[in-house]
Every structure is written in structure tokens, then in C-alpha cells.
Design an enzyme around this catalytic site. Sequence first.
Site: not given
Length: 471
Positions: A277, A293, A297, A305, A364, A366
Site C-alpha cells: 500500500t 484495489k 479485506t 487501503d 493486490g 497479500g
Amino acid sequence: MSRNYKEKIIKAFDQADQYEKFASIQKIVAKKLSDCIRKQFRTSVDRKEKISILEIGCGTGLLTQYLIDFFPDAHFVLTDISPEMLNRAKNKFKNHKYDLTFKLMDGEYPELDEKYDLICSSLTFQWFDNVASAIRTLTNYLKQNGYLICSTLTFETFKEWRSIYNDNDFTCNLQTYPSIESIQSVWPETGTGHWETDEIIVQIDTAIDFFKGLRSIGASVPLEISKPLKLSQFKKVLSDFSKNYNYCSYHIAYGVFRKFSAKGFFVTGTDTDIGKTLISACLTKLLNAVYWKPIQTGLNCDIGDTNTVCYLAELSETQYLSPIIKLQAPLSPEDAARLENRELSLDHVNVSDLKQENKYIVEGAGGIFVPINDHLFIIDLIEKINLPVIIVARTILGTLNHTLMTIEALRNRNIKISGVILNGPLNEDCKNSIISHGKVKILGQVPFLSNVNPDNLSTLCGCISIPEEMV
């Protein structure tokens, strides 16, 4: 290639009225190329819309037949440089109710008024003067996310014949074809491409049958600048071939190029909480880009983010896109969705809405193998977004394994990697090892800051260097 020589080639194909009877190799390659096209358009979603297809060198329609079976609702523009070949294709499909347009055209120098979702060509490119230039030209006629999928003969084709000529110190006047090494780097920077190779061995009853077969398919025109053999020399070639070989090899390269969905980058990491981020905020500011994004989550314990990047990079309301998937728990998308009794898919991730005048930084969730559902991972999201990738990696112990595995996995999917940005304490050994073993560029080394804000983000931006040709 002179115009007179090209006219000889056209005349030879015009006279090949028994083409399909003798075109056994062409039929094999057309089938394999069609399988390659099916693989790229593998889901029914890919084929629901009325896509547009341009075929270069359609000949009698060997590849065309497979294409119309697979894309019955597509708009086709079928081209060939040979008027008679084009007429043969017209006659083959005259009773079919498909959207077919036939156009007499030199595929190396196309004159077109529209762009296409798919440009394809089977065993035509080897006749071009400059394959790289032709590919660059043709990719200009692709829509965003469009494919160029082709096959061509390569250098070792007819190597058995060439060895006979060489052993006798005769000049071989068979056509020469590009080496696989020479075409590996022909793909433009506007997308990502790769080649796969294949060898086909054909049994030959008699040596003279080989040349009769070439003539029957219009492929017997010798090199433009070549001296024909004397009859006694040609007989020696036929005799030596018959003694040493009863077969001939064809070496085929199958190429797939996909044009990027837009300008910009997909930012992924070797782990979670790796600094994606922060780096995304730097890149968005550096490139004056739009941030996106798609999957977020952890909203039950974080502002998200998108809000973080908007704050750090001081983005306007037109410089970000909202997430498509929003989940509360700070878990993988699959696990977070399970807690909310949701089943995730990527069907609603639509890159056709990306504006071509903008640059995009897409972040993305992770690492690349974080699961989205029981069969989709972040790497599948990367493929669908279709932007070159920047990998964010740590500089601490263990990062080499994670980084090199991420690089290998992306390359196995033929996903273009623009480079790696290291986040953490400066570590020259780590940097040099990634360059050496990963064969990638290091685009920057961003030091750790305990408190990042809009004022000192510019300092971090100065640690990153994005070459102009990348964007």
C-alpha cells in the site's frame, strides 16, 4: 523484397488449386493454433460478446473453419495477398451464414479501419521481410486486452535438405526462416508475449515428392537472390537425400501476445503487510495515476487501503476506483467471504472500463497465491487485470526465497514483470542476489519510516525510478 518477387509468390499461391489435398502440415498447424486460441478464450464469458477477428493469410480457410466453429457470432475479416486463395475461401464458406468479410491485403503492410479483439495467422509470417516490424504494426490494430496469436516456420525447418546442400557446397535456395532466438524479443512494450516451439516430422516417399508437394501448395518459390542449381547438381541433391533421409522436419513457433488493458502496473507482494500500500501510494503520486484495489479485506479493523492511499498521495475524487469486493475480516478473501456466507468470483472485475488516457496502479491482496475461492488466487486476478507487475519485497532474511518463487510463478503464467521494489533497511546483498537469480530490475529501495504522511511520502517517491518506456 522487391515487388516482382512478391508477385511471384502471389502467382505461385494463385496456381495452387490443389492446396488442401497437399497441405498436410498446414492442417496440423491450423488445428494446433486453433487449440491455442481456445485456451486463451477458455471461458464462455470470453466468447459471449460479439468479438471482432482479423485473420492474416487465410488461404483456403483451414484455420477459419475452426474459428467460426468456436466463435459463431464473431465478426470476421479474412485477408490474403493471393486473389485466388481468397476466392477459394469465399467458395468454401459461401453457404454459411456467418459475419465474414473478405479483403485482399498484404498482411505485412495492413490497411485497416478498425481494431480487433483477436488477430491470428497460421504459417504466413515466414513470408514477411521483417517479422518484428510486422508484429509491431499488427498489434497497433488490437483493442485493449486483444490477442495476436500466430504460427510461423522457424530456422531449422528443412534442416535435412540444407545439410545435403551444405555437404556438397551447393547454395541452398530453399526459403530461409527466422530463428526462434531472433523472434523472442519481437513483442512490443504495449503487452506481453511468448513463443512455444514444436517439431513435426514428415515421411517422404521419394525426394522429388517433397518439391512437388511444395509446388502444389504454392510454397516452391526459391530465395529472391539465389542461383539455381545445374541439373546435375540437383540430381545429386535428390540422390543424396534419398540415401540418407526418408523424412523431413518442420519447426514451428506458436506465438501469443496480449495487449495490456491500460497503462500502469499491478502491485503485488511476496507476503502480506509487505508495504504494497505504501509503494502503491508512491507510484500513484509519481505517475499521477488512478489507484484501484479491487479486493479489500479487513474493513472491521482498518480504514482500508483505498483511504490510506488517497490520504498519503493526496488524491482527488477522480483518482481512485472503489473496490469491487469489500470484506470485513482481516483474512484471505476466501476465508473472509466464508464468514459472511459469500461466494466470490472475478466475473464483476471489468477492465474494459479502464480509460486509455489514464495510468493505473492496481494493488493486490497479500501475495500471488492468496486464495479468492476454492480455485482462484490473486495471480488469477493479476491475469484478468492484465497489467505488468511490480513486486514489493522485504530486505530481511528469507526474502530471497519468497521473491524468487514469486518471480518464477508469474513467469510460468507468462505475466510480465516490470521489476522489484525493496521495502525496508538497505541491503545491497539482497538487491544483488535478486538481480542475479531473478533476472529482474530493481526499481527502488525504500527505507523504513516509522511515520509516513503526505509530506514525507515525496522523500520515499525519490527512492523509486520508473523508466519512461515502462509507462
